[in-house]
Design a protein around this motif. Sequence first.
Motif, mmCIF file in Angstrom:
data_model
loop_
_atom_site.group_PDB
_atom_site.id
_atom_site.type_symbol
_atom_site.label_atom_id
_atom_site.label_comp_id
_atom_site.label_asym_id
_atom_site.label_seq_id
_atom_site.Cartn_x
_atom_site.Cartn_y
_atom_site.Cartn_z
ATOM 1 N N TRP A 21 120.994 112.846 -28.013
ATOM 2 C CA TRP A 21 121.668 111.553 -28.131
ATOM 3 C C TRP A 21 121.882 111.222 -29.607
ATOM 4 O O TRP A 21 120.924 111.122 -30.372
ATOM 5 N N VAL A 53 118.801 104.587 -24.134
ATOM 6 C CA VAL A 53 120.169 104.857 -23.705
ATOM 7 C C VAL A 53 120.215 104.900 -22.188
ATOM 8 O O VAL A 53 119.203 105.196 -21.534
ATOM 9 N N GLU A 57 126.178 106.213 -20.625
ATOM 10 C CA GLU A 57 126.603 106.319 -22.027
ATOM 11 C C GLU A 57 126.717 107.775 -22.479
ATOM 12 O O GLU A 57 127.176 108.056 -23.585
#
Length: 229
Positions: A21, A53, A57
Amino acid sequence: MNINILALDTATEACSVALSWQGKIYSHFEKCPREHTQKILPMVEQVLNQANVSLNELDAIAFGQGPGSFTGVRIGVAAAQGLAFGAELPMVGVSTLAAMAQQAIDNCNVDRVVAAIDARMGEIYHAIFSNHQGIATIEQTEQVIAPDELEVASEMSGVAVGTGWETYRDILSEKYPLVTQTDIALPRAYDMLKLANKLYADGQTTPAANAQPVYLRDKVTWKKLPGRE
C-alpha cells in the motif's frame, strides 16, 4: 509501477497475507496446518488495519493459485474471490512454486531455481525458474511427477526450494547434483507481491468469477461459486 495490492496464500501448510500500500509492505506468515479457514480472514483484517486502508481502495487481489494442497488451494481461492467480489476488484493468480522461486531470487541473487513441493502419493509439484531482470520466470512447465521419473540435465546449477526437497532429498540431489539446497520450504504471500505487480502491469488479471486454481492433477475439478457458472 507499484500497485496497491493484497496477496493471500493458503496452498500449503503455511497461511500468509501481504499488503502493498503506497510503497509500504505489511505482511503476516504463519505455519498452521488445518487452520487456514480460521486464520486467513483475520490476517487480512490485520494488515488492512495496519495500513489503515479498506479493500475498495486497492487495485487488485492476488491469490496463491497452487499447486499445493487441494483443500488449501480451494480455501485460498474462495477467500480471495469473496473479498474481490465484495470490493469489485480484479484478481491475479500467482504460482506457489514461482513465489518460492522469487524468494530465492530476492534473498540469494541466483540465476536459476528448482522448485519442488511434496504432492503426496509419491509425487512432487515441480518447475524450474530463471531470474529474468529480478523476476522469477518459468523455464520448465509446472508438472506433478514422481521424483525418480524426472529427466534433467545433471549439469544444471542453481538453488532448490520447497518441501519436496525435504521429503525426497536423496533422489532430487542425485538428479540435480549441482543444485544447492536452501531453507526456503513454503511459499509466502510477501513474495507474491512482486510477481503480482508484474502480472497486473502486463494485463494478466481476471474477474473474480473466473479465478481458477491450479491443481496439476487432472482428476480434481474446481467448482465455481454458486450462481457464477
